[in-house]
Every structure is written in structure tokens, then in C-alpha cells.
Design an enzyme around this catalytic site. Structure first.
Site, short mmCIF file in Angstrom:
data_model
loop_
_atom_site.label_atom_id
_atom_site.label_comp_id
_atom_site.label_asym_id
_atom_site.label_seq_id
_atom_site.Cartn_x
_atom_site.Cartn_y
_atom_site.Cartn_z
N ASP A 22 -4.39 -5.85 5.96
CA ASP A 22 -4.48 -7.30 5.79
C ASP A 22 -4.44 -8.01 7.15
OD1 ASP A 22 -4.66 -9.66 4.45
OD2 ASP A 22 -2.60 -9.70 3.74
N HIS A 39 -13.40 -8.86 10.29
CA HIS A 39 -13.69 -7.64 9.53
C HIS A 39 -14.33 -6.58 10.43
CE1 HIS A 39 -12.31 -9.49 5.93
NE2 HIS A 39 -13.29 -10.38 5.86
N LEU A 133 -8.15 16.05 7.47
CA LEU A 133 -7.72 14.84 6.77
C LEU A 133 -8.65 14.49 5.58
CD1 LEU A 133 -5.97 12.16 6.95
CD2 LEU A 133 -7.81 11.26 8.37
C1 FPP Z 1 -8.05 -8.15 4.36
O1 FPP Z 1 -8.00 -9.11 5.40
C2 FPP Z 1 -9.18 -7.26 4.59
C3 FPP Z 1 -10.19 -7.00 3.71
C4 FPP Z 1 -10.28 -7.60 2.36
C5 FPP Z 1 -11.28 -6.12 4.06
C6 FPP Z 1 -10.83 -4.88 4.75
C7 FPP Z 1 -12.02 -4.13 5.17
C8 FPP Z 1 -12.16 -3.55 6.39
C9 FPP Z 1 -11.14 -3.55 7.46
C10 FPP Z 1 -13.36 -2.79 6.62
C11 FPP Z 1 -13.04 -1.38 6.27
C12 FPP Z 1 -14.26 -0.61 6.15
C13 FPP Z 1 -14.31 0.67 5.75
C14 FPP Z 1 -15.64 1.30 5.60
C15 FPP Z 1 -13.11 1.47 5.43
P1 FPP Z 1 -8.16 -10.64 4.99
O2 FPP Z 1 -9.59 -10.99 5.07
O3 FPP Z 1 -7.50 -10.86 3.67
O4 FPP Z 1 -7.34 -11.33 6.14
P2 FPP Z 1 -6.53 -12.69 6.03
O5 FPP Z 1 -5.36 -12.41 5.10
O6 FPP Z 1 -6.09 -12.91 7.43
O7 FPP Z 1 -7.47 -13.75 5.52
#
Ligand code: FPP
Length: 253
Positions: A22, A39, A133
Site C-alpha cells: 500500500d 504504481h 521461491l
Molecule cells: C496500493 O497502493 C497498490 C495497488 C492497488 C497496486 C499494487 C500494484 C503494484 C505495486 C504493481 C505490482 C505488479 C505486479 C506485476 C506484481 P494505493 O494506490 O492504494 O496507494 P495509496 O493508498 O497511497 O493511494
């Protein structure tokens, strides 16, 4: 009664680490950048953490990449995440394979664009015999969904006469979850400051050690993970026993 002997001598590394990544959006907003940049930076953090887990001989790393509830985000962000998953898979599957990492997806993939579903299946089959892994990516996943789909499979078996309803047990439900062949997570990490489970692996987290950090996911690096593992190793896991029983090594798990 479970039957593995507890090893009290040296605290072991977690076999399975499950992470809610997050804070991507806030990471970008702090830099006055669009959320997309957060992201993208999140994917870079994923790479570092996967490498570190492989080095540390962690058996399973589960990452919550997209929850069943994330469809509620603005359409533009959902579509960006889909493109990012696709581009990441196109770029990284061979890398994972070279590093003997097995890729696995859990969640309801039927909702995804078919080229993405195809790529996911390719990634899984290309890496299926790798035995370092296991990288589990939870995508359109929810703990409620997992328990529902397991219940449906059990019910189908009962209705078709393959299973007697008196045989329903925790072990039987476990055998129908999407994580059936994996150990339950030992360590759960959520970055970004919130302290909740948000419908991730609800059944599987029953005895998992929880670790919450304010660090935003793109800033979560090897050092931060080492800190979380250190905290995990300092804890006494009791699984319902008393602390004394554990210290006397008088119980089995
Ligand atoms: C939450 O941060 C994150 C997500 C919903 C997306 C997570 C995805 C990635 C890190 C890409 C991973 C890719 C692969 C292929 C494994 P948020 O957007 O909720 O952040 P915020 O709480 O600050 O708004």
C-alpha cells in the site's frame, strides 16, 4: 493435533511472507506526480523484494496486487494497472524463470482482458517446475472470494455424490482454497500506514504474525524487509499453547 516439532533453538526465517503493497498513490502525490508514477515505482520495489526473498531462501512470497474491491477505482487507474501488469509480465517472466522462481496467480482471473489471462497462464506454465521461491500474485483476489469458491467446490462434490457432507472439516476446506499446496503465511506485512487486512487471505492468516509499517510501498526495500523479518524472529509463536510449553519444548505443532 498438528504434528511438526517446534524448533526453539534458532528462530527460523518465515517460510511464507504475504504483503499488502500500500502507498503507491501517496508516494506519487508527495512528489506532485500522477498516481501512475507511484504504481510504476511500486513495480520496481516488487523486483527488489522478490530478489531479496529468493536470496533469503523464503519459500513463498505472496503479493496483493489487485483486490476484488480495486475495480471501484477510477476507470483510468484500473486500466493503467492492467497495462502495467501486462507490461511487467512481458518483461519479467523470462527473468523469473532464469532465477528458478515459480510464478503463480490466485484470484478470479476471468474478469481480466483475455491477452492478460493468456500471459498469466503462460507465466505459470513456463515457470511451473521451478523450485526456488514461489511468487504468488493475488489479482482480483479477496479472502471472501476464496472461501466462497472453496465452499462451491465442496458443495459440488457433495451434490455429485463424491463427498459425504459429514466429512467437512477445516482440512477439507483448506484443500479447496486457492493456496491449498502452500504453507500458510508466517509473516504478513502491510506498508503505507494502514493497519488492516483488507480481505487478503482471511482463512490463511489465522496464526500469521502481523507487521505494519508507515513506509510507502515504493520505498519498501531490502533493509525494510530485513527489519520486518527481524521483528518476526523476535516473536514467540504459540499456536494456542502456553509460552512455558513452547520454552520447554514439550509440545508438537
Ligand atoms: C496500493 O497502493 C497498490 C495497488 C492497488 C497496486 C499494487 C500494484 C503494484 C505495486 C504493481 C505490482 C505488479 C505486479 C506485476 C506484481 P494505493 O494506490 O492504494 O496507494 P495509496 O493508498 O497511497 O493511494
Amino acid at each position: 493435533m498438528p504434528n511438526d516439532t517446534i524448533n526453539c533453538a534458532e528462530p527460523a526465517n518465515p517460510r511464507h511472507i504475504a504483503i499488502i503493497m500500500d502507498g503507491n498513490g501517496r508516494w506519487a502525490q508527495k512528489r506532485l506526480l500522477p498516481r501512475a508514477f507511484g504504481h510504476q515505482a511500486g513495480v520496481k520495489a516488487v523486483k527488489k523484494i522478490v530478489e531479496y526473498c529468493a536470496e533469503q531462501k523464503v519459500e513463498v512470497l505472496s503479493l496483493f496486487a489487485f483486490s476484488s474491491e480495486n475495480w471501484r477505482r477510477p476507470e483510468e487507474e484500473v486500466s493503467l494497472l492492467m497495462s502495467l501488469f501486462m507490461a511487467t509480465l512481458q518483461r519479467e517472466i523470462n527473468n523469473l524463470d532464469r532465477n528458478n522462481i515459480r510464478l503463480r496467480f490466485i484470484g478470479d482471473r476471468s474478469a481480466f482482458p483475455s491477452p492478460l489471462q493468456k500471459k498469466m497462464a503462460e507465466g505459470e506454465s513456463q515457470t511451473e517446475t521451478n523450485d526456488a521461491l514461489t511468487l504468488v500474485v493475488a489479482i482480483n483476489y479477496g479472502g471472501h472470494w476464496d472461501i466462497c469458491q472453496a465452499s462451491q467446490k465442496v458443495l459440488d462434490k457433495i451434490m455429485s455424490g463424491q463427498l459425504d457432507s459429514t466429512k467437512i472439516s477445516e482440512q477439507l476446506i483448506n484443500q479447496h482454497l486457492s493456496t491449498t499446496d502452500l504453507p500458510d503465511p508466517d509473516l504478513f506485512i502491510r506498508t503505507g500506514g494502514e493497519q488492516r487486512v483488507s480481505n487478503f487471505m482471511l482463512w490463511q492468516l489465522a496464526y500469521t504474525e502481523m507487521y505494519f509499517t508507515p513506509t510507502l510501498w515504493p520505498d519498501f526495500n531490502q533493509k525494510a524487509l530485513a527489519e520486518a523479518i527481524k521483528s518476526f524472529k523476535s516473536r514467540q509463536r504459540r499456536f494456542g499453547h502456553t509460552g512455558e510449553q513452547i520454552l520447554n519444548k514439550s509440545v508438537t505443532l
